[in-house]
Design a protein around this motif. Structure first.
Motif, PDB file in Angstrom:
ATOM      1  N   MET A   1       0.834  -1.201   0.000  1.00  0.00           N
ATOM      2  CA  MET A   1       0.000   0.000   0.000  1.00  0.00           C
ATOM      3  C   MET A   1       0.870   1.253   0.000  1.00  0.00           C
ATOM      4  O   MET A   1       0.567   2.224  -0.690  1.00  0.00           O
ATOM      5  CB  MET A   1      -0.943  -0.009   1.206  1.00  0.00           C
ATOM      6  CG  MET A   1      -1.998   1.074   1.144  1.00  0.00           C
ATOM      7  SD  MET A   1      -3.092   0.987  -0.292  1.00  0.00           S
ATOM      8  CE  MET A   1      -4.160  -0.353   0.169  1.00  0.00           C
ATOM      9  N   ASP A   2       1.971   1.243   0.733  1.00  0.00           N
ATOM     10  CA  ASP A   2       2.860   2.412   0.768  1.00  0.00           C
ATOM     11  C   ASP A   2       3.414   2.737  -0.614  1.00  0.00           C
ATOM     12  O   ASP A   2       3.435   3.900  -1.021  1.00  0.00           O
ATOM     13  CB  ASP A   2       4.014   2.177   1.753  1.00  0.00           C
ATOM     14  CG  ASP A   2       3.560   2.233   3.203  1.00  0.00           C
ATOM     15  OD1 ASP A   2       2.512   2.847   3.480  1.00  0.00           O
ATOM     16  OD2 ASP A   2       4.263   1.659   4.059  1.00  0.00           O
ATOM     17  N   SER A   3       3.855   1.716  -1.364  1.00  0.00           N
ATOM     18  CA  SER A   3       4.415   1.992  -2.691  1.00  0.00           C
ATOM     19  C   SER A   3       3.332   2.466  -3.651  1.00  0.00           C
ATOM     20  O   SER A   3       3.582   3.335  -4.497  1.00  0.00           O
ATOM     21  CB  SER A   3       5.139   0.760  -3.243  1.00  0.00           C
ATOM     22  OG  SER A   3       4.222  -0.244  -3.606  1.00  0.00           O
TER      23      SER A   3
ATOM     24  N   ASN B   1       0.911   9.619  -5.404  1.00  0.00           N
ATOM     25  CA  ASN B   1       1.253  10.999  -5.044  1.00  0.00           C
ATOM     26  C   ASN B   1       2.265  11.595  -6.010  1.00  0.00           C
ATOM     27  O   ASN B   1       2.165  12.766  -6.374  1.00  0.00           O
ATOM     28  CB  ASN B   1       1.776  11.066  -3.606  1.00  0.00           C
ATOM     29  CG  ASN B   1       0.663  10.889  -2.587  1.00  0.00           C
ATOM     30  OD1 ASN B   1      -0.492  11.206  -2.865  1.00  0.00           O
ATOM     31  ND2 ASN B   1       1.007  10.370  -1.424  1.00  0.00           N
ATOM     32  N   ASN B   2       3.248  10.800  -6.449  1.00  0.00           N
ATOM     33  CA  ASN B   2       4.239  11.288  -7.410  1.00  0.00           C
ATOM     34  C   ASN B   2       3.580  11.655  -8.734  1.00  0.00           C
ATOM     35  O   ASN B   2       3.873  12.703  -9.313  1.00  0.00           O
ATOM     36  CB  ASN B   2       5.331  10.239  -7.649  1.00  0.00           C
ATOM     37  CG  ASN B   2       6.260  10.110  -6.464  1.00  0.00           C
ATOM     38  OD1 ASN B   2       6.379  11.023  -5.644  1.00  0.00           O
ATOM     39  ND2 ASN B   2       6.921   8.970  -6.348  1.00  0.00           N
TER      40      ASN B   2
ATOM     41  N   LYS C   1       3.134  15.392 -10.635  1.00  0.00           N
ATOM     42  CA  LYS C   1       3.563  15.642 -12.012  1.00  0.00           C
ATOM     43  C   LYS C   1       2.418  16.171 -12.858  1.00  0.00           C
ATOM     44  O   LYS C   1       2.626  16.944 -13.779  1.00  0.00           O
ATOM     45  CB  LYS C   1       4.113  14.357 -12.638  1.00  0.00           C
ATOM     46  CG  LYS C   1       5.458  13.962 -12.106  1.00  0.00           C
ATOM     47  CD  LYS C   1       5.945  12.676 -12.738  1.00  0.00           C
ATOM     48  CE  LYS C   1       7.225  12.213 -12.098  1.00  0.00           C
ATOM     49  NZ  LYS C   1       7.652  10.910 -12.628  1.00  0.00           N
ATOM     50  N   ALA C   2       1.193  15.767 -12.545  1.00  0.00           N
ATOM     51  CA  ALA C   2       0.026  16.211 -13.312  1.00  0.00           C
ATOM     52  C   ALA C   2      -0.325  17.660 -13.003  1.00  0.00           C
ATOM     53  O   ALA C   2      -1.007  18.302 -13.779  1.00  0.00           O
ATOM     54  CB  ALA C   2      -1.171  15.307 -13.026  1.00  0.00           C
ATOM     55  N   GLN C   3       0.140  18.161 -11.885  1.00  0.00           N
ATOM     56  CA  GLN C   3      -0.148  19.539 -11.493  1.00  0.00           C
ATOM     57  C   GLN C   3       1.149  20.278 -11.180  1.00  0.00           C
ATOM     58  O   GLN C   3       1.359  20.733 -10.063  1.00  0.00           O
ATOM     59  CB  GLN C   3      -1.063  19.561 -10.273  1.00  0.00           C
ATOM     60  CG  GLN C   3      -2.402  18.911 -10.513  1.00  0.00           C
ATOM     61  CD  GLN C   3      -3.236  18.840  -9.247  1.00  0.00           C
ATOM     62  OE1 GLN C   3      -2.750  19.031  -8.146  1.00  0.00           O
ATOM     63  NE2 GLN C   3      -4.499  18.551  -9.416  1.00  0.00           N
ATOM     64  N   PRO C   4       2.032  20.435 -12.171  1.00  0.00           N
ATOM     65  CA  PRO C   4       3.331  21.049 -11.877  1.00  0.00           C
ATOM     66  C   PRO C   4       3.253  22.509 -11.478  1.00  0.00           C
ATOM     67  O   PRO C   4       4.088  22.990 -10.732  1.00  0.00           O
ATOM     68  CB  PRO C   4       4.097  20.891 -13.201  1.00  0.00           C
ATOM     69  CG  PRO C   4       3.043  20.791 -14.240  1.00  0.00           C
ATOM     70  CD  PRO C   4       1.872  20.099 -13.566  1.00  0.00           C
TER      71      PRO C   4
END
Length: 169
Positions: A57-59, A65-66, A70-73
């Protein structure tokens, strides 16, 4: 099976468990067959937590989140440099002053610094604007006249009908 609020709680629990297990099985199959990273979090109406993740779940959350960042730079970028903002403010102030001066000239004020050619151009612009305004006014008045003619005809027709009824009485 469609559930309604009147179903017994045991039916609801059984349906929830059945659907939850089916979803978990499909998620597991998808992760194995397609080598996909999957994370599912389910909270029951009683607040109980159920989860499935592959590989962890953490990965999955970290990857989500990463990708979201990137989708909202534009949200992650530092604010614009103050000097750039000051230059833009100064430019906008110059534009505002120019527009205010032009407005005063259109109103017949502050004409002393203009050449004859500039005043003639201003006069031509005003005449074109006046012509456009007059056309619009004529259009509106024509529409109003047509509407009044229509109302007059309706009233005239109503008057004739009332006269006929009066004669009958």
């Amino acid at each position: 099976m469609e559930l309604n609020w009147h179903s017994s709680s045991s039916e609801y629990i059984a349906t929830f468990a059945k659907k939850r297990n089916s979803l978990m099985k499909k998620a597991k199959d998808l992760s194995q067959i397609c080598d996909a990273e999957i994370g599912i979090i389910i909270f029951s109406c009683t607040g109980q937590l159920y989860e499935y993740s592959s590989p962890s779940m953490d990965s999955v959350i970290e990857r989500y989140n990463n990708l979201k960042r990137k989708a909202q730079p534009e949200l992650d970028q530092p604010p614009v440099d103050a000097k750039v903002l000051e230059e833009e403010i100064a430019n906008l102030n110059r534009q505002l002053q120019g527009l205010q001066e032009y407005h005063r000239q259109l109103m017949g004020e502050d004409l002393s610094g203009l050449s004859v050619k500039n005043i003639q151009n201003l006069e031509n612009q005003l005449e074109m604007s006046l012509s456009t305004i007059r056309l619009q006014k004529e259009h509106i008045m024509t529409d109003q006249i047509n509407e009044l003619h229509h109302k007059r005809n309706l009233i005239h027709q109503e008057n004739i009908e009332l006269q006929e009824k009066g004669r009958e009485l």
